[in-house]
Design a protein around this motif. Structure first.
Motif, PDB file in Angstrom:
ATOM      1  N   LYS A 118       2.757   3.304  17.213  1.00 20.66           N
ATOM      2  CA  LYS A 118       1.411   3.738  16.819  1.00 20.66           C
ATOM      3  C   LYS A 118       0.730   4.445  17.991  1.00 20.66           C
ATOM      4  O   LYS A 118       0.880   4.014  19.132  1.00 20.66           O
ATOM      5  CB  LYS A 118       0.562   2.518  16.434  1.00 20.66           C
ATOM      6  N   ASN A 150       6.017  -7.071  15.443  1.00 24.29           N
ATOM      7  CA  ASN A 150       6.716  -5.782  15.413  1.00 24.29           C
ATOM      8  C   ASN A 150       6.581  -5.140  16.790  1.00 24.29           C
ATOM      9  O   ASN A 150       5.597  -4.461  17.078  1.00 24.29           O
ATOM     10  CB  ASN A 150       6.107  -4.895  14.317  1.00 24.29           C
ATOM     11  N   ASP A 195       7.145   1.423  11.268  1.00 21.81           N
ATOM     12  CA  ASP A 195       5.757   0.959  11.126  1.00 21.81           C
ATOM     13  C   ASP A 195       5.482   0.471   9.689  1.00 21.81           C
ATOM     14  O   ASP A 195       4.446  -0.130   9.433  1.00 21.81           O
ATOM     15  CB  ASP A 195       4.790   2.081  11.511  1.00 21.81           C
ATOM     16  N   ALA A 196       6.417   0.715   8.798  1.00 24.41           N
ATOM     17  CA  ALA A 196       6.271   0.174   7.429  1.00 24.41           C
ATOM     18  C   ALA A 196       7.005  -1.159   7.374  1.00 24.41           C
ATOM     19  O   ALA A 196       7.914  -1.372   6.576  1.00 24.41           O
ATOM     20  CB  ALA A 196       6.823   1.169   6.416  1.00 24.41           C
ATOM     21  N   GLU A 197       6.587  -2.073   8.280  1.00 28.85           N
ATOM     22  CA  GLU A 197       7.316  -3.332   8.443  1.00 28.85           C
ATOM     23  C   GLU A 197       6.759  -4.456   7.572  1.00 28.85           C
ATOM     24  O   GLU A 197       7.469  -5.398   7.254  1.00 28.85           O
ATOM     25  CB  GLU A 197       7.284  -3.771   9.918  1.00 28.85           C
ATOM     26  N   ASP A 206       1.288  -5.529  15.668  1.00 24.31           N
ATOM     27  CA  ASP A 206       2.069  -4.414  15.128  1.00 24.31           C
ATOM     28  C   ASP A 206       1.956  -3.203  16.031  1.00 24.31           C
ATOM     29  O   ASP A 206       0.965  -2.484  16.015  1.00 24.31           O
ATOM     30  CB  ASP A 206       1.572  -4.068  13.716  1.00 24.31           C
ATOM     31  N   ASP A 224      -3.108  -7.517  12.138  1.00 24.22           N
ATOM     32  CA  ASP A 224      -2.067  -7.300  11.128  1.00 24.22           C
ATOM     33  C   ASP A 224      -1.520  -8.615  10.544  1.00 24.22           C
ATOM     34  O   ASP A 224      -0.579  -8.607   9.761  1.00 24.22           O
ATOM     35  CB  ASP A 224      -0.927  -6.451  11.709  1.00 24.22           C
TER      36      ASP A 224
HETATM   37 ZN   LIG Z   1       3.070  -1.380  10.718  1.00 25.97          ZN
END
Ligand SMILES: [Zn+2]
Length: 483
Positions: free
Chosen positions: A261, A304, A331-333, A254, A272
């Motif tokens: 990030k 991601n 990032d809210a995957e 991620d 992740d």
């Molecule tokens: Zn994420």
């Protein structure tokens, strides 16, 4: 390797004698071994060993090195501190070059013996695949441990369960580029090969497109790796139906996507996929333990990544169940891949209940730290069952609230919902769970946010060293074997 033996023999290179302060005063040792009793009598005259928690004291007896391991006051001793004591003793410099170790404990309760097993098998696990071997350093020798305990199935099962925990840890600890969707599929296929009552469905990119899992596909758009939703159906019970589905988030790396990030947060992001790893570790255990339940194991895998093909903040994508989602943050995957997996399984497999595991939110780490996972659950009975298994296994969870009004916090102005909550920074673990709840279609559901508990970024915590903890495997294995 760990095996059980009914009597203490002092026939190995070393023997750990676990003893609390009360037992030491009373000179009580498991199974009344006279040789150990003699040794204790001698040592008590020296006043050097007091059985304080953490104290390790060596004595030699004929050709055996006896290590007295202090456990402190009995009233202060927890199973966690027992696991830590066993781990520290086995990794102590006294045993550096010792291969065969006997462990003797006065306390022979099931929970004590299980904790000793875990202190050894989980506590001394090391991730050393990429470390060059120094021929002179024997400190990482795998030990053969002989635990003095009467043979019983529950202890054999505890040994089996630790193997599932450590499989999950291997999958998480290895390079993100190695443990990709292909690798995870191959791992699952190896586990189920030749097993009865089992079937597998794999949705590759082509099938994900054809069936319309648009959120899952969006997350993987920047990656060169293939996305996959892998579903294993296990019919362990002759009773038809009543499936429990376990769904693990498997983001193999991620980056955060275009909402990249920062340094300090990105380095450990191969972890992740810890939810997926926990589901695979549990699958291994269920097969080894021949669990008599109907189960579904699902892992939703994507990477991601960033690049011109990556999905973009502000864009809208359509989920498998038809709802549209505005991307507030790439990032809210995790909730995106999980949402599609949850609705696909609900509609096509109709489970009686769902448990999802995901390294989902930093907000959960802010709320609960690294020792407790967040639990969001649809009803009290389900909550009690999960919390009970949590308490029995040291995979600790803490229930967080879930209520209908949370729906307002994931509203979007241009789609059916948004993948980040409002107001910004408020109760992120709850709004993430609320997003998932929108896809459960009323199925009983428990969500475990394991963002804080899955990985130790540092030299160690409790009886875990650096890296993956395998969180969730013990909890699920207990839940499935204690109906
Ligand atoms: Zn994420």
């Amino acid at each position: 390797m760990l095996s059980l033996r009914p009597n203490a023999k002092l026939d190995k290179e070393a023997c750990l004698v676990l003893i609390d302060q009360e037992q030491f005063k009373e000179k009580k040792v498991a199974l009344n071994n006279t040789k150990i009793k003699d040794a204790l009598r001698q040592i008590s005259q020296l006043n050097s060993f007091t059985a304080e928690n953490g104290q390790i004291f060596p004595i030699s007896h004929n050709k055996t090195l006896i290590l007295l391991v202090g456990l402190g006051k009995r009233s202060d001793l927890s199973l966690t501190s027992l696991r830590i004591a066993v781990r520290n003793a086995l990794l102590s410099s006294y045993l550096k070059k010792v291969r065969d170790v006997e462990i003797v404990a006065h306390e022979q309760t099931e929970s004590t013996l299980k904790a000793i097993i875990e202190g050894h098998l989980i506590g001394t696990y090391q991730w050393a695949k990429y470390k060059s071997k120094d021929k002179n350093d024997q400190s990482i020798v795998e030990k053969n441990v002989y635990l003095v305990a009467s043979q019983r199935k529950s202890l054999e099962d505890a040994i089996t369960i630790c193997a599932g925990v450590n499989l999950a840890r291997d999958l998480i600890n290895d390079n993100a580029d190695t443990v990709d969707s292909k690798h995870l599929e191959a791992t699952i296929r190896t586990l189920i090969k030749g097993k009865k009552h089992i079937s597998i469905e794999v949705l590759n990119e082509k099938e994900l497109k054809a069936k319309g899992l648009g959120l899952h596909l969006a997350v993987n758009r920047g990656s060169l790796k293939e996305p996959k939703l892998i579903i294993v159906k296990y019919e362990g019970s002759s009773k038809k139906g009543d499936y429990t589905a376990m769904i693990g988030k498997g983001i193999t790396f991620d980056t955060g996507g275009l909402n990249l990030k920062p340094t300090g947060h990105i380095e450990t992001m191969r972890c992740d996929m810890s939810g997926a790893a926990a589901v695979i570790g549990t699958l291994k255990n269920v097969l080894a333990l021949n669990v008599k339940r109907n189960l579904i194991f699902a892992v939703t895998i994507a990477e991601n990544a960033i690049g011109s093909g990556a999905f973009k903040p502000g864009d809208v994508f359509k989920s498998y169940n038809g709802k549209t989602v505005e991307i507030g943050n790439t990032d809210a995957e995790g909730r995106l891949v999980l949402a599609d997996a949850i609705s696909y399984i609900v509609r096509n497999y109709k489970p009686g209940r769902i448990i999802d595991l995901a390294t989902l939110t930093g907000a959960c780490v802010v709320a609960l730290g690294n020792d407790y996972a967040g639990l969001v659950v649809s009803d009290d009975k389900f909550s009690r069952d999960i919390v009970h298994s949590s308490n029995e296994t040291d995979d600790r969870v803490w229930r967080l609230p879930s209520y209908p009004e949370l729906k307002d916090s994931i509203k979007s102005l241009c789609a059916d919902m948004k993948n980040v909550g409002f107001p910004k920074g408020a109760a992120g673990a709850l709004t993430a769970a609320e997003f998932l709840r929108q896809f459960t279609e009323g199925t009983a559901w428990a969500h475990l946010d394991i963002a804080g508990t899955a990985f130790v970024d540092g030299s160690g915590r409790w009886y875990y060293g650096h890296g993956a903890t395998g969180f969730g495997v013990r909890l699920l294995s207990h839940y499935l074997t204690n109906p």
